[in-house]
Motif scaffolding. Structure first.
Motif, PDB file in Angstrom:
ATOM      1  N   PHE A 125       0.826  -1.197   0.000  1.00 28.61           N
ATOM      2  CA  PHE A 125       0.000   0.000   0.000  1.00 28.61           C
ATOM      3  C   PHE A 125       0.862   1.249   0.000  1.00 28.61           C
ATOM      4  CE2 PHE A 125      -1.859   3.509   2.415  1.00 28.61           C
ATOM      5  CZ  PHE A 125      -3.049   3.697   1.745  1.00 28.61           C
ATOM      6  N   CYS A 126       0.433   2.240  -0.765  1.00 25.21           N
ATOM      7  CA  CYS A 126       1.057   3.555  -0.666  1.00 25.21           C
ATOM      8  C   CYS A 126      -0.018   4.603  -0.894  1.00 25.21           C
ATOM      9  CB  CYS A 126       2.178   3.721  -1.688  1.00 25.21           C
ATOM     10  SG  CYS A 126       2.967   5.333  -1.569  1.00 25.21           S
ATOM     11  N   GLY A 127      -0.070   5.567  -0.016  1.00 28.66           N
ATOM     12  CA  GLY A 127      -1.048   6.642  -0.165  1.00 28.66           C
ATOM     13  C   GLY A 127      -0.469   7.934   0.362  1.00 28.66           C
ATOM     14  N   TYR A 128      -0.998   9.044  -0.109  1.00 27.74           N
ATOM     15  CA  TYR A 128      -0.521  10.316   0.431  1.00 27.74           C
ATOM     16  C   TYR A 128      -1.706  11.181   0.779  1.00 27.74           C
ATOM     17  CZ  TYR A 128      -1.695  13.347  -3.531  1.00 27.74           C
ATOM     18  OH  TYR A 128      -2.373  14.077  -4.469  1.00 27.74           O
ATOM     19  N   SER A 129      -1.479  12.124   1.675  1.00 27.06           N
ATOM     20  CA  SER A 129      -2.539  13.086   1.972  1.00 27.06           C
ATOM     21  C   SER A 129      -1.910  14.412   2.366  1.00 27.06           C
ATOM     22  CB  SER A 129      -3.435  12.582   3.084  1.00 27.06           C
ATOM     23  OG  SER A 129      -2.780  12.714   4.315  1.00 27.06           O
ATOM     24  N   ILE A 130      -2.693  15.451   2.185  1.00 29.73           N
ATOM     25  CA  ILE A 130      -2.302  16.752   2.684  1.00 29.73           C
ATOM     26  C   ILE A 130      -3.259  17.030   3.828  1.00 29.73           C
ATOM     27  CG2 ILE A 130      -2.246  19.213   2.092  1.00 29.73           C
ATOM     28  CD1 ILE A 130      -1.295  17.913  -0.745  1.00 29.73           C
ATOM     29  N   PRO A 131      -2.773  16.810   5.076  1.00 28.20           N
ATOM     30  CA  PRO A 131      -3.683  16.798   6.224  1.00 28.20           C
ATOM     31  C   PRO A 131      -4.493  18.074   6.381  1.00 28.20           C
ATOM     32  CG  PRO A 131      -1.506  16.046   6.864  1.00 28.20           C
ATOM     33  CD  PRO A 131      -1.386  16.566   5.481  1.00 28.20           C
ATOM     34  N   HIS A 132      -3.864  19.200   6.106  1.00 26.18           N
ATOM     35  CA  HIS A 132      -4.603  20.456   6.197  1.00 26.18           C
ATOM     36  C   HIS A 132      -4.031  21.463   5.198  1.00 26.18           C
ATOM     37  CE1 HIS A 132      -6.507  24.057   7.661  1.00 26.18           C
ATOM     38  NE2 HIS A 132      -7.332  23.283   8.344  1.00 26.18           N
ATOM     39  N   PRO A 133      -4.890  22.142   4.437  1.00 21.96           N
ATOM     40  CA  PRO A 133      -4.382  23.061   3.403  1.00 21.96           C
ATOM     41  C   PRO A 133      -3.560  24.224   3.965  1.00 21.96           C
ATOM     42  CG  PRO A 133      -6.786  23.182   3.579  1.00 21.96           C
ATOM     43  CD  PRO A 133      -6.346  22.016   4.387  1.00 21.96           C
ATOM     44  N   ASN A 134      -3.728  24.526   5.254  1.00 21.61           N
ATOM     45  CA  ASN A 134      -2.949  25.620   5.836  1.00 21.61           C
ATOM     46  C   ASN A 134      -1.531  25.200   6.209  1.00 21.61           C
ATOM     47  OD1 ASN A 134      -5.084  27.296   5.618  1.00 21.61           O
ATOM     48  ND2 ASN A 134      -5.497  27.483   7.795  1.00 21.61           N
ATOM     49  N   ASP A 135      -1.302  23.899   6.366  1.00 22.75           N
ATOM     50  CA  ASP A 135       0.030  23.422   6.739  1.00 22.75           C
ATOM     51  C   ASP A 135       0.729  22.947   5.483  1.00 22.75           C
ATOM     52  OD1 ASP A 135      -0.824  23.840   9.308  1.00 22.75           O
ATOM     53  OD2 ASP A 135      -1.481  21.765   9.573  1.00 22.75           O
ATOM     54  N   ASN A 136       1.950  23.449   5.255  1.00 19.89           N
ATOM     55  CA  ASN A 136       2.611  23.088   4.002  1.00 19.89           C
ATOM     56  C   ASN A 136       3.434  21.805   4.135  1.00 19.89           C
ATOM     57  OD1 ASN A 136       4.398  24.377   5.653  1.00 19.89           O
ATOM     58  ND2 ASN A 136       5.474  25.431   4.008  1.00 19.89           N
ATOM     59  N   HIS A 137       2.766  20.748   4.538  1.00 18.48           N
ATOM     60  CA  HIS A 137       3.449  19.467   4.496  1.00 18.48           C
ATOM     61  C   HIS A 137       2.511  18.378   4.006  1.00 18.48           C
ATOM     62  CE1 HIS A 137       1.928  19.435   8.745  1.00 18.48           C
ATOM     63  NE2 HIS A 137       1.513  18.266   8.329  1.00 18.48           N
ATOM     64  N   MET A 138       3.128  17.281   3.637  1.00 16.96           N
ATOM     65  CA  MET A 138       2.400  16.176   3.030  1.00 16.96           C
ATOM     66  C   MET A 138       2.710  14.912   3.815  1.00 16.96           C
ATOM     67  SD  MET A 138       3.361  14.876  -0.716  1.00 16.96           S
ATOM     68  CE  MET A 138       4.516  13.600  -0.349  1.00 16.96           C
ATOM     69  N   HIS A 139       1.739  14.046   3.982  1.00 14.73           N
ATOM     70  CA  HIS A 139       1.977  12.754   4.619  1.00 14.73           C
ATOM     71  C   HIS A 139       2.032  11.674   3.550  1.00 14.73           C
ATOM     72  CE1 HIS A 139       0.533  13.713   8.982  1.00 14.73           C
ATOM     73  NE2 HIS A 139       1.531  14.476   8.583  1.00 14.73           N
ATOM     74  N   LEU A 140       2.960  10.740   3.717  1.00 15.55           N
ATOM     75  CA  LEU A 140       3.085   9.632   2.769  1.00 15.55           C
ATOM     76  C   LEU A 140       3.125   8.344   3.581  1.00 15.55           C
ATOM     77  CD1 LEU A 140       3.687   9.079  -0.353  1.00 15.55           C
ATOM     78  CD2 LEU A 140       6.046   8.866   0.373  1.00 15.55           C
ATOM     79  N   ARG A 141       2.239   7.427   3.274  1.00 12.08           N
ATOM     80  CA  ARG A 141       2.170   6.161   4.006  1.00 12.08           C
ATOM     81  C   ARG A 141       2.609   5.034   3.085  1.00 12.08           C
ATOM     82  NH1 ARG A 141       2.188   3.523   8.827  1.00 12.08           N
ATOM     83  NH2 ARG A 141       1.061   1.547   8.685  1.00 12.08           N
ATOM     84  N   ILE A 142       3.519   4.209   3.555  1.00 14.31           N
ATOM     85  CA  ILE A 142       3.975   3.058   2.761  1.00 14.31           C
ATOM     86  C   ILE A 142       3.897   1.800   3.604  1.00 14.31           C
ATOM     87  CG2 ILE A 142       5.862   2.059   1.410  1.00 14.31           C
ATOM     88  CD1 ILE A 142       6.964   4.864   1.006  1.00 14.31           C
ATOM     89  N   GLN A 143       3.276   0.756   3.065  1.00 19.75           N
ATOM     90  CA  GLN A 143       3.284  -0.565   3.702  1.00 19.75           C
ATOM     91  C   GLN A 143       3.788  -1.573   2.673  1.00 19.75           C
ATOM     92  OE1 GLN A 143      -0.769   0.592   5.942  1.00 19.75           O
ATOM     93  NE2 GLN A 143      -0.641  -1.561   5.340  1.00 19.75           N
ATOM     94  N   THR A 144       4.740  -2.381   3.067  1.00 22.06           N
ATOM     95  CA  THR A 144       5.268  -3.387   2.142  1.00 22.06           C
ATOM     96  C   THR A 144       4.849  -4.775   2.621  1.00 22.06           C
ATOM     97  OG1 THR A 144       7.334  -3.832   3.280  1.00 22.06           O
ATOM     98  CG2 THR A 144       7.292  -1.916   1.844  1.00 22.06           C
ATOM     99  N   TYR A 145       5.112  -5.773   1.764  1.00 18.60           N
ATOM    100  CA  TYR A 145       4.805  -7.150   2.145  1.00 18.60           C
ATOM    101  C   TYR A 145       5.882  -7.720   3.065  1.00 18.60           C
ATOM    102  CZ  TYR A 145       1.139  -7.174  -1.376  1.00 18.60           C
ATOM    103  OH  TYR A 145       0.000  -6.897  -2.092  1.00 18.60           O
TER     104      TYR A 145
END
Lengths: 127, 270
Positions: A65-85
């Motif tokens: 699995f890999c997904g990303y999100s921008i938790p809040h438009p006011n904060d200039n950072h991005m979250h990236l989630r990675i799960q491997t087998y």
């Protein structure tokens, strides 16, 4: 509920954020102790990189699995989630994703340069 | 998946029309986003008004000056002011331009962007910061008109920046971006009165793809593979330069993350 796997059963490597001095990259709390799953917080990045990085990492057959999100438009950072087998660590998956993306960029740039220099297209008059 | 393909269909002084194939939508969209808003250029950012007796207010005039495209082919040699050691601005992080105009005649005097001079061509190549002129015989952009005895005397400080901060730093006036011109993937829902096929004009890119077959079933596994992009620049940078620098910006972002990741990895010691 005996059959359920509760959060406590999942072995967690870190309970604190792991940040490097310039804060560009932070490994969020809750990384699996074998490194197979992790969430990253990346500063000053948005959909420009997030979406394409997500795509590239998902291309890797070792990644579950890999997904990303921008938790809040006011904060200039991005979250990236990675799960491997479990064959590779999440960090390795991210490293491979970054490398692959640079390689694709190189190919596209070189092909564009070659095509553009060939001049085999409609050329508008250059004043 | 096959290797990415790039075809240039048309190119001119300030636009390039390309077809990108065998790439993912996310990557082509990243390129579009970077071209529009993350390529460094120079634009007037500070204006010191010594005299302005024109009918335009100082801030109105400053805004107009800021939007004038300046030659940015050497923008990468300039520092960002925020990274520079200087107090306010210096030769390393800025280009100083001057605009002096007085109307002495009974008729109005038009002040054009070609009347702006680079005050100190400090760098080896003085092209940096020069107002763009699309041809040598024209006078550029009209900034203001002066009546008899009206005067403009301003000092402009052009700085390096990116369009994420202000659109004046965007090297692109527009990017046309299209995929799947026949809407086979049904990513758009075309509104219609009676018949969408008759009411919506066909894209010229339709000629480059097979029209849909009425009897075909909808392919829910299909993904966009062919992208039509027309990059139109403001003249600050040449369109092919926009393309190359854009990809470099993208690669730099990736490299920064890779570097930060390797540092973060060292911290994970279990």
């Amino acid at each position: 509920m005996s059959g359920d796997v509760s959060m406590a059963d999942v072995s967690v490597g870190n309970t604190e954020e792991i940040a490097v001095e310039d804060d560009k990259m932070t490994i969020l709390p809750g990384m699996a102790s074998d490194g197979s799953a992790a969430s990253f917080k990346i500063k000053d990045e948005d959909h420009t990189l997030g979406n394409t990085l997500r795509y590239m990492i998902m291309k890797n057959p070792d990644v579950e699995f890999c997904g990303y999100s921008i938790p809040h438009p006011n904060d200039n950072h991005m979250h990236l989630r990675i799960q491997t087998y479990g064959e590779i660590t999440a960090i390795e998956a991210l490293q491979k994703g970054l490398r692959d993306l640079v390689d694709v960029c190189d190919v596209v740039e070189n092909k564009f340069r070659d095509e553009y220099n060939k001049g085999d297209y409609v050329q508008e008059e250059i004043a | 998946m096959a290797e990415p393909e790039v075809t240039v269909r048309k190119a001119g002084k300030d636009n390039v029309d390309v077809v990108l194939e065998n790439m993912d939508l996310s990557l082509v969209n990243s390129m579009r986003r970077v071209f529009l808003s993350e390529i460094p250029t120079v634009a007037i950012d500070l204006v010191e008004v010594e005299a302005n007796t024109s009918v335009l207010a100082d801030e109105f005039l400053s805004h107009r000056l800021g939007l004038i495209p300046l030659d940015s082919s050497l923008a990468n040699e300039l520092e960002y002011t925020r990274d520079c050691d200087c107090e306010i601005y210096c030769d390393k992080c800025s280009v100083v331009l001057t605009l002096n105009a007085v109307c002495n005649t009974d008729s109005t005097l038009d002040v054009y962007s070609s009347d702006i001079n680079v005050a100190v061509p400090a760098r080896s190549d003085d092209s940096i910061g020069r107002p763009i002129q699309s041809s040598t015989d024209e006078r550029g952009i009209l900034i203001a008109r002066l009546r008899k005895n009206q005067e403009l005397r301003v000092k402009c400080i052009a700085k390096k920046g990116i369009a994420k901060e202000h659109a004046k730093w965007s090297p692109c006036s527009g990017i046309a971006f299209e995929y799947d011109p026949w809407n086979k993937l049904k990513h758009t829902d075309l509104w219609y009165e009676v018949d969408a096929d008759k009411e919506w004009p066909k894209s010229k890119n339709c000629d480059y793809e097979e029209p849909p077959n009425l009897h075909d079933k909808f392919d829910y596994n299909a993904v966009p593979r062919k992208f039509y992009m027309n990059v139109e620049t403001t003249g600050q940078l040449k369109p092919d330069v926009v393309f190359e620098r854009g990809i470099h910006v993208l690669e730099t972002k990736l490299a920064e993350i890779a570097l930060a990741l390797s540092k973060a990895e060292e911290e994970t010691d279990w």
